[in-house]
Design a protein around this motif. Structure first.
Motif, PDB file in Angstrom:
ATOM      1  N   GLN A  20       0.832  -1.205   0.000  1.00  0.00           N
ATOM      2  CA  GLN A  20       0.000   0.000   0.000  1.00  0.00           C
ATOM      3  C   GLN A  20       0.867   1.255   0.000  1.00  0.00           C
ATOM      4  OE1 GLN A  20      -3.491  -0.031  -0.336  1.00  0.00           O
ATOM      5  NE2 GLN A  20      -2.993   2.090  -0.860  1.00  0.00           N
ATOM      6  N   PHE A  21       1.936   1.244   0.798  1.00  0.00           N
ATOM      7  CA  PHE A  21       2.865   2.374   0.797  1.00  0.00           C
ATOM      8  C   PHE A  21       3.458   2.555  -0.597  1.00  0.00           C
ATOM      9  CE2 PHE A  21       3.097   2.044   5.486  1.00  0.00           C
ATOM     10  CZ  PHE A  21       3.123   3.392   5.818  1.00  0.00           C
ATOM     11  N   ASN A  24       0.976   4.007  -3.085  1.00  0.00           N
ATOM     12  CA  ASN A  24       0.764   5.432  -2.821  1.00  0.00           C
ATOM     13  C   ASN A  24       1.950   6.276  -3.288  1.00  0.00           C
ATOM     14  OD1 ASN A  24      -1.705   4.850  -1.651  1.00  0.00           O
ATOM     15  ND2 ASN A  24      -0.918   4.850   0.443  1.00  0.00           N
ATOM     16  N   LYS A  27       1.892   6.400  -7.181  1.00  0.00           N
ATOM     17  CA  LYS A  27       0.772   7.253  -7.588  1.00  0.00           C
ATOM     18  C   LYS A  27       1.106   8.724  -7.354  1.00  0.00           C
ATOM     19  CE  LYS A  27      -4.202   7.882  -6.853  1.00  0.00           C
ATOM     20  NZ  LYS A  27      -5.382   7.472  -6.030  1.00  0.00           N
ATOM     21  N   SER A  28       1.760   8.995  -6.234  1.00  0.00           N
ATOM     22  CA  SER A  28       2.136  10.371  -5.899  1.00  0.00           C
ATOM     23  C   SER A  28       3.105  10.943  -6.929  1.00  0.00           C
ATOM     24  CB  SER A  28       2.773  10.397  -4.507  1.00  0.00           C
ATOM     25  OG  SER A  28       3.256  11.673  -4.183  1.00  0.00           O
ATOM     26  N   GLN A  60      -2.559  -3.468  -7.886  1.00  0.00           N
ATOM     27  CA  GLN A  60      -2.707  -2.031  -7.626  1.00  0.00           C
ATOM     28  C   GLN A  60      -2.016  -1.199  -8.713  1.00  0.00           C
ATOM     29  OE1 GLN A  60      -1.034  -2.084  -3.605  1.00  0.00           O
ATOM     30  NE2 GLN A  60      -3.004  -1.439  -2.770  1.00  0.00           N
ATOM     31  N   ASP A 103       7.940   4.516   1.373  1.00  0.00           N
ATOM     32  CA  ASP A 103       7.108   5.163   2.397  1.00  0.00           C
ATOM     33  C   ASP A 103       7.249   6.692   2.298  1.00  0.00           C
ATOM     34  OD1 ASP A 103       9.738   5.025   3.198  1.00  0.00           O
ATOM     35  OD2 ASP A 103       9.304   4.569   5.290  1.00  0.00           O
ATOM     36  N   LEU A 105       5.829  10.412   0.025  1.00  0.00           N
ATOM     37  CA  LEU A 105       4.845  11.065  -0.837  1.00  0.00           C
ATOM     38  C   LEU A 105       5.446  12.370  -1.340  1.00  0.00           C
ATOM     39  CD1 LEU A 105       1.566  10.646   1.273  1.00  0.00           C
ATOM     40  CD2 LEU A 105       2.209   9.339  -0.762  1.00  0.00           C
TER      41      LEU A 105
END
Length: 317
Positions: A20-21, A24, A27-28, A60, A103, A105
């Motif tokens: 999930q990290f 994200n 995607k960021s 994902q 981890d 963004l």
């Protein structure tokens, strides 16, 4: 695999049981870069995560429907340096590598564009980094001092007080780009030519001190430096994929002593190891879990005891 196709930046991200990290973070990057002045790719290296985590990540990433993403899976955990070097092997011919922790963004829009422009205008720069923030967007120290005997024994704060020009204040907020000893490995924007020339990351280091080692080699070999570029920022949740137990503590000391001997010689390693033997003998009396670390130090903390040599090869059905 590497092709003759050129891009400005190859972003390399390692996943280890934290899909999930990773999703994200990817995607960021995609969402925060919309300028046509930069071409980039994102290479995700799965460092032998559990099958379910890898399969989740794959699904994902597919939802992003982006031709910019390449997912690579290692059949065993190669660590930080090894994982990034695997990503390099799958990178296109690029001008810059951006080694970015999973981890993280992006905060600054078109951050890679800003960093690229900075590097192009700073001939002696090999590595630069945005300012690190925590998950609440508060300041987090991004710069550090080379790992060394004096840093371990005298401690960072003492060195900063005694030699402020050599050892910059890590906790100070800087407004303009500044030359530093090294930046944290959670976001390293690196000149690909320089990185390739010195051989990239030392894969003998499994988890720690890779950025200090790389920066020292770039400085010694090419006279190239690290810079903090505080006009750009990113969020780092910090060590999301690392379970900090006594085995990780042992790994940290093995890496530090290896790094110390490599850059400062056998005697420096011997002095530092002796210091740790005394220190952790006393600590172990109060905290028995440290006996295992003490015994490792007593044996000289050989690199053969690294977690690198305890990884098993696994396949996904």
């Amino acid at each position: 695999m590497e092709t003759n196709t050129k891009v400005d930046v190859s972003c390399i991200i390692i996943n280890y049981n934290t899909s999930q990290f990773t999703f994200n973070a990817v995607k960021s990057i995609l969402e925060s870069h919309n300028e046509n002045s930069l071409t980039f790719e994102v290479i995700v290296v799965d460092n032998n995560s559990k099958p379910e985590d890898y399969k989740t990540l794959k699904k994902q990433l597919n939802t992003l429907n982006s031709q910019l993403i390449t997912l690579v899976r290692s059949k065993f955990n190669t660590g930080f340096g090894g994982g990034n070097m695997l990503g390099v092997q799958h990178a296109k011919n690029c001008k810059y590598y951006a080694f970015i922790n999973n981890d993280t963004l992006q905060v600054t829009p078109n951050c890679l564009v800003v960093l690229k422009k900075f590097m192009e205008s700073t001939p002696d720069a090999a590595i630069c980094s945005p300012q690190m923030l925590d998950e609440h967007k508060n300041f987090r120290a991004t710069i550090d001092h080379f790992s060394s005997l004096q840093r371990e024994i005298l401690k960072r704060a003492t060195l900063e007080f005694l030699f402020p020009k050599t050892y910059l204040n890590r906790k100070k907020t800087y407004k303009n780009p500044i030359k530093v000893q090294y930046v944290q490995g959670s976001f390293m924007f690196i000149n690909a030519k320089y990185f390739n020339t010195v051989g990239g990351f030392d894969t003998n280091l499994f988890l720690y001190y890779e950025e200090s080692d790389l920066s020292l080699r770039l400085l010694k070999t090419l006279k190239k430096y690290n810079y903090l570029v505080p006009q750009t920022e990113y969020i780092h949740y910090k060590s999301a994929s690392i379970n900090r137990n006594i085995a990780i503590k042992i790994e940290q000391k093995i890496a530090l002593l290896y790094h110390t001997e490599k850059h400062y010689g056998w005697l420096s390693k011997k002095i530092l190891n002796s210091y740790f033997i005394v220190r952790y003998f006393l600590t172990s009396i109060i905290k028995p879990k440290y006996w295992k670390l003490w015994l490792t130090l007593l044996a000289g903390a050989p690199i053969s005891k690294s977690l690198k040599h305890k990884q098993k090869i696994n396949f996904i059905d």
